[in-house]
Design a protein around this motif. Structure first.
Motif: not given
Length: 147
Positions: A52, A76, A80, A95, A116
């Motif tokens: 990240s 992101l 994920y 997120i 997160t």
């Protein structure tokens, strides 16, 4: 293994092929039963943090506006989603990177806040192989792994 792992000690074993390995997944902190007691969970969280940060580092000195937050959120979420669908490392993620956690006072401080949320999967530490014999039939046979 049981008594050692309860105290956060991972046994070291030598497999039949000569390979030496740490045969456990416990941290030394065992006061509370938590997924964070697993080394695999800690390793996954460290990897998520590093990956990240690598994504976010490309956006240092960019304007903290809706366009940048949308682009970063998309990257992101893609990362994920891969962890969830491709590797099965997590069960859930979210997120949050918008005006809710980036209010004016955060932006005035030249900061950006990304929240997160993840739910980690547990790992199989023990296998119990049950063998059932049936009367008048061929027995169901398997192997037994000591726990």
């Amino acid at each position: 293994r049981g008594f050692l792992e309860e105290k956060g000690i991972n046994p070291i074993i030598q497999k039949a092929d000569g390979t030496i390995m740490i045969y456990g997944d416990e941290t030394s902190y065992q006061k509370f039963n938590s997924i964070l007691n697993n080394l695999s969970s800690r390793d996954a969280l460290i990897s998520m943090e590093i990956d990240s940060e690598n994504i976010l580092s490309e956006y240092v000195f960019e304007y903290n506006d809706d366009a940048m937050r949308t682009e970063v959120s998309s990257l992101l979420k893609s990362y994920y989603q891969t962890l969830m669908d491709g590797y099965g490392a997590i069960d859930y993620f979210d997120i949050i990177f918008d005006r809710n956690n980036n209010r004016d006072f955060v932006i005035r401080e030249n900061a950006a806040v990304v929240d997160t949320i993840v739910s980690l999967k547990g790992v199989a530490k023990k296998f119990i192989n049950r063998i059932t014999l049936r009367r008048g039939a061929t027995p169901t046979v398997g192997t037994f792994t000591a726990i």
